[in-house]
Design a protein around this motif. Structure first.
Motif, PDB file in Angstrom:
ATOM      1  N   MET A   1       0.834  -1.204   0.000  1.00 55.95           N
ATOM      2  CA  MET A   1       0.000   0.000   0.000  1.00 55.95           C
ATOM      3  C   MET A   1       0.867   1.252   0.000  1.00 55.95           C
ATOM      4  O   MET A   1       0.607   2.211  -0.728  1.00 55.95           O
ATOM      5  N   ASP A   2       1.902   1.245   0.828  1.00 55.49           N
ATOM      6  CA  ASP A   2       2.775   2.418   0.918  1.00 55.49           C
ATOM      7  C   ASP A   2       3.486   2.671  -0.408  1.00 55.49           C
ATOM      8  O   ASP A   2       3.650   3.823  -0.834  1.00 55.49           O
ATOM      9  N   GLU A   3       3.919   1.602  -1.075  1.00 54.73           N
ATOM     10  CA  GLU A   3       4.585   1.759  -2.368  1.00 54.73           C
ATOM     11  C   GLU A   3       3.613   2.279  -3.416  1.00 54.73           C
ATOM     12  O   GLU A   3       3.978   3.115  -4.253  1.00 54.73           O
ATOM     13  N   LEU A   4       2.356   1.813  -3.378  1.00 53.73           N
ATOM     14  CA  LEU A   4       1.355   2.313  -4.319  1.00 53.73           C
ATOM     15  C   LEU A   4       1.086   3.792  -4.082  1.00 53.73           C
ATOM     16  O   LEU A   4       0.947   4.570  -5.035  1.00 53.73           O
ATOM     17  N   ARG A   5       1.024   4.193  -2.818  1.00 50.86           N
ATOM     18  CA  ARG A   5       0.839   5.623  -2.519  1.00 50.86           C
ATOM     19  C   ARG A   5       1.974   6.445  -3.116  1.00 50.86           C
ATOM     20  O   ARG A   5       1.754   7.516  -3.683  1.00 50.86           O
ATOM     21  N   GLU A   6       3.197   5.935  -2.987  1.00 46.63           N
ATOM     22  CA  GLU A   6       4.371   6.666  -3.483  1.00 46.63           C
ATOM     23  C   GLU A   6       4.408   6.696  -5.001  1.00 46.63           C
ATOM     24  O   GLU A   6       4.580   7.757  -5.610  1.00 46.63           O
ATOM     25  N   PHE A   7       4.245   5.535  -5.636  1.00 42.85           N
ATOM     26  CA  PHE A   7       4.405   5.443  -7.088  1.00 42.85           C
ATOM     27  C   PHE A   7       3.211   5.999  -7.855  1.00 42.85           C
ATOM     28  O   PHE A   7       3.378   6.589  -8.920  1.00 42.85           O
ATOM     29  N   VAL A   8       2.000   5.798  -7.330  1.00 39.04           N
ATOM     30  CA  VAL A   8       0.790   6.174  -8.070  1.00 39.04           C
ATOM     31  C   VAL A   8       0.234   7.527  -7.635  1.00 39.04           C
ATOM     32  O   VAL A   8      -0.194   8.322  -8.462  1.00 39.04           O
ATOM     33  N   TRP A   9       0.284   7.769  -6.335  1.00 34.55           N
ATOM     34  CA  TRP A   9      -0.303   9.012  -5.831  1.00 34.55           C
ATOM     35  C   TRP A   9       0.739  10.021  -5.335  1.00 34.55           C
ATOM     36  O   TRP A   9       0.399  11.086  -4.840  1.00 34.55           O
ATOM     37  N   GLY A  10       2.010   9.688  -5.449  1.00 32.64           N
ATOM     38  CA  GLY A  10       3.050  10.622  -5.040  1.00 32.64           C
ATOM     39  C   GLY A  10       3.007  10.971  -3.571  1.00 32.64           C
ATOM     40  O   GLY A  10       3.241  12.110  -3.182  1.00 32.64           O
ATOM     41  N   ASP A  11       2.700   9.995  -2.732  1.00 31.97           N
ATOM     42  CA  ASP A  11       2.628  10.185  -1.273  1.00 31.97           C
ATOM     43  C   ASP A  11       1.511  11.140  -0.847  1.00 31.97           C
ATOM     44  O   ASP A  11       1.521  11.669   0.257  1.00 31.97           O
ATOM     45  N   LYS A  12       0.536  11.386  -1.727  1.00 33.23           N
ATOM     46  CA  LYS A  12      -0.600  12.232  -1.344  1.00 33.23           C
ATOM     47  C   LYS A  12      -1.466  11.484  -0.337  1.00 33.23           C
ATOM     48  O   LYS A  12      -1.441  10.260  -0.258  1.00 33.23           O
ATOM     49  N   GLU A  13      -2.217  12.237   0.414  1.00 33.94           N
ATOM     50  CA  GLU A  13      -3.073  11.636   1.433  1.00 33.94           C
ATOM     51  C   GLU A  13      -4.184  10.832   0.759  1.00 33.94           C
ATOM     52  O   GLU A  13      -5.094  11.383   0.153  1.00 33.94           O
ATOM     53  N   ILE A  14      -4.082   9.534   0.824  1.00 31.62           N
ATOM     54  CA  ILE A  14      -5.123   8.646   0.295  1.00 31.62           C
ATOM     55  C   ILE A  14      -5.144   7.407   1.184  1.00 31.62           C
ATOM     56  O   ILE A  14      -4.096   6.846   1.501  1.00 31.62           O
ATOM     57  N   ASP A  15      -6.315   7.025   1.620  1.00 31.78           N
ATOM     58  CA  ASP A  15      -6.370   5.905   2.549  1.00 31.78           C
ATOM     59  C   ASP A  15      -6.519   4.583   1.810  1.00 31.78           C
ATOM     60  O   ASP A  15      -6.740   4.533   0.597  1.00 31.78           O
ATOM     61  N   GLY A  16      -6.369   3.503   2.558  1.00 37.20           N
ATOM     62  CA  GLY A  16      -6.413   2.175   1.969  1.00 37.20           C
ATOM     63  C   GLY A  16      -7.720   1.869   1.273  1.00 37.20           C
ATOM     64  O   GLY A  16      -7.738   1.157   0.265  1.00 37.20           O
ATOM     65  N   ALA A  17      -8.834   2.416   1.804  1.00 39.20           N
ATOM     66  CA  ALA A  17     -10.142   2.155   1.203  1.00 39.20           C
ATOM     67  C   ALA A  17     -10.208   2.698  -0.219  1.00 39.20           C
ATOM     68  O   ALA A  17     -10.796   2.069  -1.113  1.00 39.20           O
ATOM     69  N   ASP A  18      -9.599   3.860  -0.457  1.00 39.49           N
ATOM     70  CA  ASP A  18      -9.596   4.448  -1.798  1.00 39.49           C
ATOM     71  C   ASP A  18      -8.768   3.591  -2.766  1.00 39.49           C
ATOM     72  O   ASP A  18      -9.154   3.404  -3.927  1.00 39.49           O
ATOM     73  N   ILE A  19      -7.636   3.100  -2.290  1.00 44.18           N
ATOM     74  CA  ILE A  19      -6.810   2.236  -3.141  1.00 44.18           C
ATOM     75  C   ILE A  19      -7.565   0.946  -3.458  1.00 44.18           C
ATOM     76  O   ILE A  19      -7.592   0.495  -4.610  1.00 44.18           O
TER      77      ILE A  19
ATOM     78  N   PHE B   1      -7.374 -10.795 -12.130  1.00 45.49           N
ATOM     79  CA  PHE B   1      -6.375  -9.978 -12.831  1.00 45.49           C
ATOM     80  C   PHE B   1      -5.376  -9.368 -11.852  1.00 45.49           C
ATOM     81  O   PHE B   1      -4.164  -9.388 -12.070  1.00 45.49           O
ATOM     82  N   ILE B   2      -5.880  -8.813 -10.755  1.00 44.69           N
ATOM     83  CA  ILE B   2      -5.015  -8.297  -9.683  1.00 44.69           C
ATOM     84  C   ILE B   2      -5.226  -9.192  -8.464  1.00 44.69           C
ATOM     85  O   ILE B   2      -6.341  -9.338  -7.980  1.00 44.69           O
ATOM     86  N   THR B   3      -4.153  -9.795  -7.988  1.00 45.43           N
ATOM     87  CA  THR B   3      -4.243 -10.635  -6.798  1.00 45.43           C
ATOM     88  C   THR B   3      -3.771  -9.848  -5.583  1.00 45.43           C
ATOM     89  O   THR B   3      -2.966  -8.920  -5.704  1.00 45.43           O
ATOM     90  N   SER B   4      -4.276 -10.217  -4.430  1.00 44.41           N
ATOM     91  CA  SER B   4      -3.929  -9.500  -3.203  1.00 44.41           C
ATOM     92  C   SER B   4      -3.551 -10.476  -2.114  1.00 44.41           C
ATOM     93  O   SER B   4      -3.952 -11.644  -2.122  1.00 44.41           O
ATOM     94  N   LYS B   5      -2.753  -9.972  -1.184  1.00 38.51           N
ATOM     95  CA  LYS B   5      -2.357 -10.759  -0.014  1.00 38.51           C
ATOM     96  C   LYS B   5      -2.411  -9.835   1.187  1.00 38.51           C
ATOM     97  O   LYS B   5      -1.764  -8.776   1.191  1.00 38.51           O
ATOM     98  N   ARG B   6      -3.153 -10.229   2.167  1.00 35.87           N
ATOM     99  CA  ARG B   6      -3.378  -9.380   3.350  1.00 35.87           C
ATOM    100  C   ARG B   6      -2.050  -8.981   3.991  1.00 35.87           C
ATOM    101  O   ARG B   6      -1.175  -9.796   4.197  1.00 35.87           O
ATOM    102  N   ARG B   7      -1.920  -7.691   4.272  1.00 35.76           N
ATOM    103  CA  ARG B   7      -0.754  -7.070   4.903  1.00 35.76           C
ATOM    104  C   ARG B   7       0.505  -7.142   4.023  1.00 35.76           C
ATOM    105  O   ARG B   7       1.587  -6.830   4.489  1.00 35.76           O
ATOM    106  N   VAL B   8       0.347  -7.574   2.770  1.00 35.52           N
ATOM    107  CA  VAL B   8       1.500  -7.620   1.860  1.00 35.52           C
ATOM    108  C   VAL B   8       1.292  -6.642   0.698  1.00 35.52           C
ATOM    109  O   VAL B   8       2.136  -5.783   0.457  1.00 35.52           O
ATOM    110  N   GLY B   9       0.189  -6.767  -0.012  1.00 34.37           N
ATOM    111  CA  GLY B   9      -0.089  -5.831  -1.092  1.00 34.37           C
ATOM    112  C   GLY B   9      -0.776  -6.475  -2.262  1.00 34.37           C
ATOM    113  O   GLY B   9      -1.478  -7.485  -2.123  1.00 34.37           O
TER     114      GLY B   9
END
Length: 219
Positions: free
Chosen positions: A173-191, A206-214
């Motif tokens: 999640m933190d990497e997505l905030r940095e790469f996609v949103w440029g560290d802008k304030e966005i919470d996990g629910a929005d992602i 198409f997109i797989t997820s793993k809890r607490r991993v990403g």
């Protein structure tokens, strides 16, 4: 597709770098092993092209560093070393290709293209084949399936591009905030909502997820 080139001969480094860029690859260059390790620690690459006899840290030690990070990125050694023991060490450490200097740039082109095809199913260097029959064109930044364009928003495209650039690897999640949103304030629910919308337009797998991993996209 992004490549790291480790080469301490600056003139030769510039020549190879310019040629690879002309072919459409994104290239970072390092003149010594320590710089290469620093770049590897902070960037994602699709291919490592490493000279062996370089200052500070040898190419062999860089390969060990790559493997210690549990990266499966393909590695090509380019060196003038002719001792079979040096070649054996490289392969034992996990390199995937060996190119002896001096070499023709055209030969490098074909070797790189073959590694990209083998490890990322890339036929057109700009088109990456993904799970479920989807394809992402890194040049046009479009997602398709069976020739049909998937209608993504700008931010959804950014998110898919980020996951494709880290193909087969989880992105936090933190990497997505940095790469996609440029560290802008966005919470996990929005992602998660953006991921849900992409799944609705593609497939649940198409997109797989793993809890607490990403999240990740598989090739």
């Amino acid at each position: 597709m992004k490549i790291l080139l480790l080469e301490d001969d600056i003139q030769f480094q510039e020549s190879v770098c310019e040629y690879l860029q002309m072919l459409g690859y994104d290239v970072d260059c390092a003149s010594d092993g320590q710089k290469a390790c620093d770049l590897i620690a902070s960037n994602f690459y699709h291919l490592f092209i490493l000279d062996i006899k370089v200052p500070k840290i040898s190419g062999h030690e860089v390969i060990k560093y790559i493997k210690n990070l549990n990266l499966n990125t393909p590695i090509m050694i380019t060196t003038s070393l002719v001792d079979i023991d040096d070649m054996a060490i490289g392969y034992e450490l996990g390199c995937n290709e060996y190119l002896k200097k001096p070499f023709e740039l055209a030969e490098l082109k074909f070797r790189v293209a073959e590694l990209m095809r083998k490890y990322y199913s890339v036929d057109d260097k700009n088109v990456i084949k993904l799970n479920g029959g989807f394809e992402f064109n890194t040049s046009k930044r479009v997602l398709q399936k069976d020739g049909a364009l998937i209608d993504l928003s700008a931010k959804e495209t950014d998110l898919v591009e980020c996951l494709v650039s880290h193909l087969n690897m989880y992105v936090s999640m933190d990497e997505l905030r940095e790469f996609v949103w440029g560290d802008k304030e966005i919470d996990g629910a929005d992602i998660r909502m953006h991921v849900l919308k992409i799944r609705q337009k593609t497939s649940n797998e198409f997109i797989t997820s793993k809890r607490r991993v990403g999240y990740k996209i598989n090739g």
